[in-house]
Design a protein around this motif. Structure first.
Motif, PDB file in Angstrom:
ATOM      1  N   GLY A  10       0.841  -1.270  -0.067  1.00 48.52           N
ATOM      2  CA  GLY A  10      -0.008   0.010   0.135  1.00 48.52           C
ATOM      3  C   GLY A  10       0.779   1.338   0.015  1.00 48.52           C
ATOM      4  N   GLY A  11       0.190   2.385  -0.564  1.00 46.61           N
ATOM      5  CA  GLY A  11       0.910   3.550  -0.455  1.00 46.61           C
ATOM      6  C   GLY A  11       2.217   3.721  -1.600  1.00 46.61           C
ATOM      7  N   GLY A  67     -18.526  -2.542   5.190  1.00 44.93           N
ATOM      8  CA  GLY A  67     -17.330  -2.771   4.298  1.00 44.93           C
ATOM      9  C   GLY A  67     -16.379  -1.987   4.668  1.00 44.93           C
ATOM     10  N   THR A  68     -15.153  -2.055   4.103  1.00 44.83           N
ATOM     11  CA  THR A  68     -13.977  -1.346   4.238  1.00 44.83           C
ATOM     12  C   THR A  68     -13.993  -0.008   3.430  1.00 44.83           C
ATOM     13  N   SER A  69     -13.077   0.891   3.720  1.00 45.76           N
ATOM     14  CA  SER A  69     -12.894   2.067   3.110  1.00 45.76           C
ATOM     15  C   SER A  69     -11.807   2.498   2.184  1.00 45.76           C
ATOM     16  N   CYS A  70     -10.712   2.304   2.684  1.00 47.01           N
ATOM     17  CA  CYS A  70      -9.521   2.399   1.816  1.00 47.01           C
ATOM     18  C   CYS A  70      -9.729   1.493   0.547  1.00 47.01           C
ATOM     19  N   PRO A  71      -9.284   1.988  -0.576  1.00 43.98           N
ATOM     20  CA  PRO A  71      -9.271   0.779  -1.703  1.00 43.98           C
ATOM     21  C   PRO A  71      -8.312  -0.199  -1.582  1.00 43.98           C
ATOM     22  N   ASP A  72      -7.144   0.091  -0.960  1.00 36.97           N
ATOM     23  CA  ASP A  72      -6.424  -1.043  -0.832  1.00 36.97           C
ATOM     24  C   ASP A  72      -6.932  -2.170  -0.074  1.00 36.97           C
ATOM     25  N   HIS A  73      -7.553  -1.755   1.176  1.00 39.18           N
ATOM     26  CA  HIS A  73      -8.302  -2.461   2.065  1.00 39.18           C
ATOM     27  C   HIS A  73      -9.093  -3.427   1.033  1.00 39.18           C
ATOM     28  N   ARG A  94      -8.469  -6.338  -1.360  1.00 34.00           N
ATOM     29  CA  ARG A  94      -7.715  -7.467  -0.797  1.00 34.00           C
ATOM     30  C   ARG A  94      -8.969  -8.187  -0.030  1.00 34.00           C
ATOM     31  N   THR A  95      -9.867  -7.503   0.392  1.00 38.29           N
ATOM     32  CA  THR A  95     -10.722  -8.164   1.163  1.00 38.29           C
ATOM     33  C   THR A  95     -12.347  -8.359   0.958  1.00 38.29           C
ATOM     34  N   LYS A  96     -12.635  -7.684  -0.038  1.00 35.37           N
ATOM     35  CA  LYS A  96     -13.922  -7.737  -1.059  1.00 35.37           C
ATOM     36  C   LYS A  96     -14.994  -6.914  -0.358  1.00 35.37           C
ATOM     37  N   ILE A  97     -16.005  -6.636  -0.756  1.00 38.08           N
ATOM     38  CA  ILE A  97     -17.073  -5.751  -0.401  1.00 38.08           C
ATOM     39  C   ILE A  97     -17.440  -5.760   1.140  1.00 38.08           C
ATOM     40  N   ASP A 105      -3.564 -18.146  -2.905  1.00 43.15           N
ATOM     41  CA  ASP A 105      -2.035 -18.581  -2.305  1.00 43.15           C
ATOM     42  C   ASP A 105      -2.097 -18.212  -1.069  1.00 43.15           C
ATOM     43  N   LYS A 106      -1.067 -18.952  -0.167  1.00 41.95           N
ATOM     44  CA  LYS A 106      -0.944 -18.362   1.084  1.00 41.95           C
ATOM     45  C   LYS A 106      -0.616 -17.393   1.458  1.00 41.95           C
ATOM     46  N   ALA A 107       0.378 -16.753   0.865  1.00 42.67           N
ATOM     47  CA  ALA A 107       0.903 -15.286   0.992  1.00 42.67           C
ATOM     48  C   ALA A 107      -0.315 -14.300   0.826  1.00 42.67           C
ATOM     49  N   THR A 108      -1.296 -14.454  -0.102  1.00 43.52           N
ATOM     50  CA  THR A 108      -2.153 -13.660  -0.555  1.00 43.52           C
ATOM     51  C   THR A 108      -3.198 -13.645   0.463  1.00 43.52           C
ATOM     52  N   ALA A 109      -3.415 -14.979   1.248  1.00 48.55           N
ATOM     53  CA  ALA A 109      -4.627 -15.301   2.352  1.00 48.55           C
ATOM     54  C   ALA A 109      -4.024 -14.506   3.453  1.00 48.55           C
ATOM     55  N   ARG A 110      -2.793 -14.696   3.857  1.00 51.23           N
ATOM     56  CA  ARG A 110      -2.101 -13.855   4.918  1.00 51.23           C
ATOM     57  C   ARG A 110      -2.202 -12.435   4.742  1.00 51.23           C
ATOM     58  N   ILE A 111      -1.939 -11.952   3.589  1.00 51.82           N
ATOM     59  CA  ILE A 111      -2.017 -10.430   3.514  1.00 51.82           C
ATOM     60  C   ILE A 111      -3.361  -9.949   3.552  1.00 51.82           C
ATOM     61  N   SER A 112      -4.347 -10.752   2.852  1.00 53.42           N
ATOM     62  CA  SER A 112      -5.711 -10.274   3.118  1.00 53.42           C
ATOM     63  C   SER A 112      -6.236 -10.232   4.480  1.00 53.42           C
ATOM     64  N   GLY A 113      -5.750 -11.006   5.426  1.00 56.74           N
ATOM     65  CA  GLY A 113      -6.105 -10.892   6.780  1.00 56.74           C
ATOM     66  C   GLY A 113      -5.398  -9.945   7.454  1.00 56.74           C
ATOM     67  N   GLU A 114      -4.245  -9.591   7.148  1.00 48.38           N
ATOM     68  CA  GLU A 114      -3.560  -8.162   7.645  1.00 48.38           C
ATOM     69  C   GLU A 114      -4.297  -6.911   7.183  1.00 48.38           C
ATOM     70  N   PHE A 115      -4.658  -7.040   5.867  1.00 51.81           N
ATOM     71  CA  PHE A 115      -5.651  -5.867   5.249  1.00 51.81           C
ATOM     72  C   PHE A 115      -6.888  -5.548   6.322  1.00 51.81           C
TER      73      PHE A 115
END
Length: 699
Positions: A45-46, A298-304, A307-310, A378-388
């Motif tokens: 992000g950023g 839902g989330t606000s920031c476009p990056d969030h 990664r996390t859907k609606i 994949d695992k990295a994307t699943a983990r990063i989605s959780g972080e987001f």
């Protein structure tokens, strides 16, 4: 946590290190420092930029060049080749090509024409946001504390309250060329301003010095963190607690039951990989009274959002009742309802030229009393989605504590998710590897064959859990593979295949680590050699326990997970030529291996209707790297054939029909074939990898 200002941001700039750096090198240094702290910005992000005077390679004259983070990069890990470089005079000339906001996407197509020095790094959609700010250095970050202000109902007033005239405010605008012009206009009209808060988005700060820009960014974010700490002291987050968390082991047990079932439902288009998180921030949110209401916004920031859907799916679990069986019974209906809701969102918001409906399944699953589960390709994307989503939780905590939290408007969210520029980026993604999204468990994983098989699977995109009885060699094997493939895709578990409880616990660990199982490689083994009259009952039983009972236990538990997922699967037994061909002074070993082969045949019959394939690899004389060829077994076989240790491998090579040594990598290749889609129509088969031995011919 927004409310804990004692954990202050650290100024990590080292003047001694920065001395002598060029401006692009200072940009890289600043970027990596900012990206090293997730309170400053999330992964990927950023972005950051610097306007630098360079020598034009064609004219030899000094020209102004924009260095800006390229498309798809991460400021924390970016290298010099991650920056796009563009002529500033050409970027300014683009203004004459701009036909208005309804055509702003076409401006991306002009960016390659502005490339400086034939740089192949693609410029991102955010390039105009940096280019037109009349300062040499610009930082655009996504700090939770700032987005909490930006996502509040009265974000403009809060921005003024926190920052006064130092930081301005701009209403929500999708990233693109028009927003770049907005930023330029604000900076020119407010020359004393140090930056801008973008509604529902993030923070821009700027300065004419690289170090000063870095320190300004930290100062502004810290000011927001301190403000929240003062404002939210004593405030119950999210309306206070409604549920109590289960104990850590109980939380993991519930996740282990849920994740294979969810994985089966969401893997219709491709195999998905799961991630489980139960940190304090997640538990506070999933247990809160207002959780469902806030999650639905839902989330606000476009990056969030990307990664996390609606919005997430809240699992109907009651930790007080621990009603996991009831939840599992109703999970199909919950997931179906989410899909219908997502499709309705798509139908409401789509345009005539919108990309087709994508995967309608949730990415984020919230479980009261337990935690958060995420699934991705994949695992990295699943983990990063959780972080987001943890970032989103922090934002909701801050905003709802000082105001009303406001999610991204539905149409705006859709226009980002199904943005044609985003779709083009997705279409440019490389084709997935052959085992992308697959999860494998390899027993005997620290040995030569186990390691080689794990490495083969990892090279094709799989996630692998190594299981072994020896903790020291297991740790070494995990570290070796981690260095080559990364920590996300390699796990290990100490496991005795003869211990039913240990085997079941290993599968629970696997479910929590990756969400389920696609491939079992049953490879754990021993070897023994003794004349029949010298074969003790204990030695006989040890062979049967490990090579027969152990294979039964690990495959039985694999079948349980695979049936729950209802996605099929592959079981590969690593047996032996000795399971088909008798060998002197090895009755216990040969008999146990024969039992193993016949067990595979039986399992092939049982698993076929569920799409579970069971096949066997029969090696012979794999000496290199093999744990079973250490110690007494090597001495015993050398004695049986009247040779010494050094001559045994040569003896086996000459005994084979092809006169070739068999290596762990050869077994791994057969194990890969039998687990991959290349053998999708094969089950109940045996592949001999023994360099040729007519006594072991299967027919």
């Amino acid at each position: 946590m927004l409310t804990r200002a004692e954990n202050r941001l650290q100024n990590l700039w080292d003047d001694a290190r920065a001395e002598g750096m060029s401006e692009p090198e200072k940009l890289l240094y600043r970027s990596n420092l900012l990206g090293s702290d997730k309170r400053i910005t999330n992964y990927g992000g950023g972005n950051t930029s610097a306007k630098v005077m360079e020598v034009d390679p064609l004219t030899g004259e000094q020209v102004e060049v924009l260095w800006v983070k390229g498309s798809g990069g991460d400021v924390g890990s970016i290298k010099m080749d991650g920056f796009a470089t563009l002529y500033m005079d050409k970027l300014r000339a683009l203004k004459s090509k701009y036909r208005g906001v309804e055509n702003e996407d076409e401006m991306v197509g002009y960016l390659p024409h502005c490339t400086f020095n034939l740089n192949s790094r693609a410029a991102s959609i955010d390039t105009p946001l940096h280019a037109y700010v009349p300062k040499k250095h610009v930082d655009h970050m996504h700090p939770d504390a700032i987005i909490a202000i930006a996502a509040s109902k009265n974000s403009r007033e809060l921005t003024a309250e926190v920052f006064g005239d130092d930081i301005g405010w701009l209403p929500w605008k999708k990233p693109g060329y028009e927003l770049g012009l907005w930023l330029e206009k604000y900076a020119l009209e407010n020359p004393e301003a140090k930056g801008v808060v973008l509604e529902s988005h993030g923070l821009f700060t700027w300065h004419d010095d690289a170090k000063a820009c870095y320190e300004l960014t930290l100062e502004i974010i810290q000011k927001a963190m301190d403000w929240f700490a003062d404002k939210t002291t004593g405030v119950a987050a999210f309306g206070g607690a409604m549920h109590e968390s289960l104990a850590p082991d109980a939380r993991r047990a519930v996740a282990a039951r849920l994740m294979p079932v969810i994985r089966g439902f969401v893997s219709g288009n491709q195999h998905m990989v799961g991630h489980f998180e139960d940190n304090a921030a997640v538990l506070e949110f999933v247990n809160a009274r207002d959780m469902r209401e806030l999650a639905a916004l839902g989330t606000s920031c476009p990056d969030h959002f990307l990664r996390t859907k609606i919005r997430p799916l809240v699992i109907d679990f009651d930790p007080a009742q621990n009603n996991i069986d009831v939840v599992l019974d109703g999970l199909a209906d919950q997931i179906a309802a989410y899909r219908e809701d997502y499709k309705a969102y798509y139908d409401r918001c789509k345009h005539a030229d919108s990309p087709a409906l994508r995967d309608p399944n949730a990415v984020v699953y919230l479980v009261p009393g337990v935690g958060m589960i995420t699934f991705a390709k994949d695992k990295a994307t699943a983990r990063i989605s959780g972080e987001f989503y943890v970032n989103a939780i922090n934002v909701m905590r801050g905003a709802s504590s000082v105001s009303d939290y406001v999610g991204l408007p539905e149409q705006e969210a859709f226009d980002i998710e199904y943005w044609l520029l985003e779709e083009a980026k997705l279409q440019r993604m490389p084709k997935p590897k052959s085992m992308a999204g697959r999860v494998a468990l390899v027993t005997g994983g620290a040995g030569g064959i186990g390691m080689a098989t794990a490495e083969r699977y990892l090279s094709e995109g799989a996630c692998v859990m190594l299981a072994d009885i020896n903790p020291e060699t297991l740790a070494q094997a995990q570290e070796t593979l981690t260095q080559s493939f990364g920590r996300d895709v390699v796990r290990s578990v100490e496991m005795n295949v003869t211990d039913e409880t240990a085997v079941q616990a290993a599968y629970a660990d696997l479910a929590v680590a990756y969400g389920g199982l696609d491939i079992l490689v049953s490879n754990a083994g021993i070897a023994s050699s003794a004349p029949i009259e010298e074969t003790s009952l204990a030695l006989w039983q040890k062979n049967i326990d490990i090579l027969s009972t152990g294979y039964f236990l690990v495959s039985r538990e694999a079948f349980k997970v695979m049936r729950v997922q209802d996605m099929g699967g592959s079981v590969v037994f690593v047996a032996s030529k000795n399971g088909l061909a008798a060998s002197p002074n090895a009755a216990a070993y040969c008999t146990a291996k024969a039992s193993e082969i016949h067990l595979a045949r039986c399992l092939a019959l049982e698993g076929a209707e569920a799409g579970i394939r069971v096949n066997v690899v029969n090696p012979d004389a794999v000496l290199r790297g093999s744990k079973i060829w250490e110690g007494e077994w090597l001495e015993q076989r050398a004695s049986t054939y009247g040779t010494d240790k050094g001559g045994l491998e040569e003896m086996y090579r000459q005994r084979s029909m092809l006169k070739r040594s068999v290596l762990p990598e050869d077994i791994a290749e057969a194990a890969y074939f039998l687990a991959s889609d290349r053998s999708a129509k094969s089950t109940g088969n045996i592949i001999n990898v023994d360099a040729g031995n007519k006594e072991a011919f299967t027919r």
